[in-house]
Design an enzyme around this catalytic site. Structure first.
Site, PDB file in Angstrom:
ATOM      1  N   HIS A  23     -12.009   6.143   1.534  1.00  0.00           N
ATOM      2  CA  HIS A  23     -12.087   7.425   2.226  1.00  0.00           C
ATOM      3  C   HIS A  23     -11.929   8.592   1.279  1.00  0.00           C
ATOM      4  CE1 HIS A  23      -7.620   7.238   2.003  1.00  0.00           C
ATOM      5  NE2 HIS A  23      -7.845   5.947   2.129  1.00  0.00           N
TER       6      HIS A  23
ATOM      7  N   GLU B 153     -10.998   1.118  -1.733  1.00  0.00           N
ATOM      8  CA  GLU B 153     -10.100   0.017  -1.373  1.00  0.00           C
ATOM      9  C   GLU B 153     -10.817  -1.179  -0.765  1.00  0.00           C
ATOM     10  OE1 GLU B 153      -7.287   0.972   1.778  1.00  0.00           O
ATOM     11  OE2 GLU B 153      -8.178   2.954   1.969  1.00  0.00           O
TER      12      GLU B 153
ATOM     13  N   ASP C  32       0.855  -1.187   0.000  1.00  0.00           N
ATOM     14  CA  ASP C  32       0.000   0.000   0.000  1.00  0.00           C
ATOM     15  C   ASP C  32       0.892   1.239   0.000  1.00  0.00           C
ATOM     16  OD1 ASP C  32      -1.962   1.941   0.387  1.00  0.00           O
ATOM     17  OD2 ASP C  32      -3.135   0.672   1.738  1.00  0.00           O
TER      18      ASP C  32
ATOM     19  N   GLU D 102      -6.421  -1.004  -4.395  1.00  0.00           N
ATOM     20  CA  GLU D 102      -6.861   0.361  -4.116  1.00  0.00           C
ATOM     21  C   GLU D 102      -6.436   1.311  -5.230  1.00  0.00           C
ATOM     22  OE1 GLU D 102      -5.071   2.078  -0.597  1.00  0.00           O
ATOM     23  OE2 GLU D 102      -6.633   3.613  -0.442  1.00  0.00           O
TER      24      GLU D 102
ATOM     25  N   HIS E 299      -7.686  10.944   5.429  1.00  0.00           N
ATOM     26  CA  HIS E 299      -9.061  10.509   5.686  1.00  0.00           C
ATOM     27  C   HIS E 299      -9.895  11.747   5.986  1.00  0.00           C
ATOM     28  CE1 HIS E 299      -8.577   6.007   6.008  1.00  0.00           C
ATOM     29  NE2 HIS E 299      -7.341   6.429   5.872  1.00  0.00           N
TER      30      HIS E 299
ATOM     31  N   ASP F  81      -3.274   7.440  -3.183  1.00  0.00           N
ATOM     32  CA  ASP F  81      -3.231   6.283  -2.286  1.00  0.00           C
ATOM     33  C   ASP F  81      -3.594   5.070  -3.137  1.00  0.00           C
ATOM     34  OD1 ASP F  81      -3.509   4.516  -0.163  1.00  0.00           O
ATOM     35  OD2 ASP F  81      -5.103   5.638   0.855  1.00  0.00           O
TER      36      ASP F  81
END
Ligand code: MN
Ligand code: MN
Length: 297
Positions: free
Chosen positions: A157, A190, A86, A280, A165, A97
Site C-alpha cells: 500500500h 509486503e 509486523d 515487508e 493505506h 511499516d
C-alpha cells in the site's frame, strides 16, 4: 515531492521500525507469551523515539495478519510454529511499516525464504514509472518458482503522513493495472506466501480498530473518541492501549463499536488453513530506484 525534512522523518521512522522488528525477532522463543512480545516491541519503538503506527501484529501459522494481543491474552508462541511480526512506527505522522517471519520448524524455512526472496525481487524492480501490476507479477512469479502461491486479497500500500493505506495498492499477484509508482511516493511492499488456497478470510474476532469519523453522543464516548483522535488520529489502535488511558475504556470501546464509529480489522486466516509467511519493507520511490527506509544492516 518530498522535502529533505520529510525524507529525514521517513528514514528515522524506518530505522526505528527496522530495529524494533529485529529486536522482536531476537527475543521471540517458543512458549513466550504473545502479549509480552507485543509490549516489548512497542516499548522498544517508544524507547528509540518513535510511536507505534499500529499495534504490533503477531500472526501465527495460518493466521495471516491482524492479530495483536487483547488485554489478559494467554496465547503463547506454539512449539514448531511460524510467526509473522509486523511493526509500524511513526515519527510526527511519518510512517514506516515492516515485517518479518520466524520459523521454529525446519520444514517452514523454505516458505520463509521464498517470501523473503519475493520481497527482494520486488524491491529491485521499484523505481519511478514502474507499474504496480509489474510488482505483483514479480512477486507472484518468484513465489511460484518456489512452488508457493501468494495471498491475493492482501496487498502492499501507498503511505502518506498519518495515513497507513493511502489509496494505491501494490498487488501480490499479476494484475492489469496502469497505475504507476511516482518519484517521492512512499510504499509498503509486503508479499504473503502460502502453500494454501491463496486468499484470507475474516475470523469473528477483532483486536485492532481505527477511528472511522463521526461524533459520539455520550460524554464518556466523546472523551474516548477525543483521546483516540489526539493520540492516533485515524491510525489503528487496540484495547490494550485504551485501558492504559483508563480501565473503563474497555466498555466505552464496545459502545463505540456498536455505534459504528470505528473501523474494525478482524483477524485474517488463510482460507485453506495454509501456513502464511510475510516479509515487508517501506520504500521511498526515486528516479533510479528506491530508498528502503526500514532496512537494517
Ligand atoms: Mn505491516
Ligand atoms: Mn503494510
Amino acid at each position: 515531492m518530498l522535502s529533505d525534512e520529510e525524507v529525514k522523518l521517513y528514514l528515522r521512522a524506518g530505522r526505528i521500525a527496522g530495529k524494533s522488528l529485529l529486536y522482536g525477532m531476537e527475543i521471540i522463543h517458543e512458549g513466550m507469551p504473545v502479549i509480552e512480545l507485543c509490549e516489548k516491541i512497542e516499548g522498544m519503538i517508544v524507547k528509540l523515539g518513535g510511536q507505534p503506527a499500529f499495534p504490533c501484529n503477531i500472526s501465527i501459522n495460518d493466521v495471516a495478519a491482524h492479530y495483536t494481543s487483547p488485554p489478559d491474552d494467554d496465547l503463547t508462541v506454539p512449539k514448531g510454529s511460524l510467526v509473522k511480526i509486523d511493526v509500524g512506527v511513526h515519527v510526527n505522522g511519518y510512517i514506516a511499516d515492516t515485517a518479518g517471519t520466524v520459523a521454529f520448524r525446519p520444514e517452514h524455512e523454505r516458505l520463509m525464504l521464498a517470501s523473503k526472496k519475493a520481497l527482494e525481487a520486488a524491491l529491485t524492480a521499484i523505481k519511478s514509472g514502474v507499474s504496480l501490476g509489474m510488482i505483483g507479477t514479480i512477486i507472484e512469479r518468484t513465489a511460484r518458482g518456489y512452488g508457493f502461491t501468494t495471498i491475493r486479497n492482501l496487498t502492499g500500500h501507498k503511505i502518506k503522513p498519518w495515513i497507513l493505506h493511502a489509496g494505491k495498492s501494490v498487488p501480490n499477484v499479476s494484475t492489469m493495472t496502469l497505475e504507476r509508482m511516482k518519484e517521492g511516493e512512499v510504499y509498503a511492499i509486503e508479499p504473503f506466501l502460502t502453500p494454501g488456497k491463496g486468499f484470507v478470510v475474516e475470523e469473528d474476532r477483532t483486536y485492532i480498530f481505527s477511528y472511522a469519523g463521526g461524533k459520539a453522543k455520550g460524554s464518556k464516548e466523546r472523551a474516548l473518541l477525543h483521546a483516540i483522535w489526539s493520540r492516533f488520529r485515524s491510525l489503528p489502535f487496540c484495547e490494550r492501549w485504551l485501558i492504559k488511558i483508563a480501565p473503563e475504556n474497555s466498555d466505552v470501546l464496545q459502545a463505540l463499536r456498536r455505534k459504528r464509529l470505528l473501523y474494525e480489522y478482524p483477524v485474517l486466516r488463510e482460507a485453506g488453513r495454509g501456513i502464511v509467511a510475510q516479509w515487508e519493507h517501506t520504500v521511498i520511490v526515486t528516479k533510479k530506484g528506491s530508498i528502503v527506509t526500514t532496512a537494517i544492516e
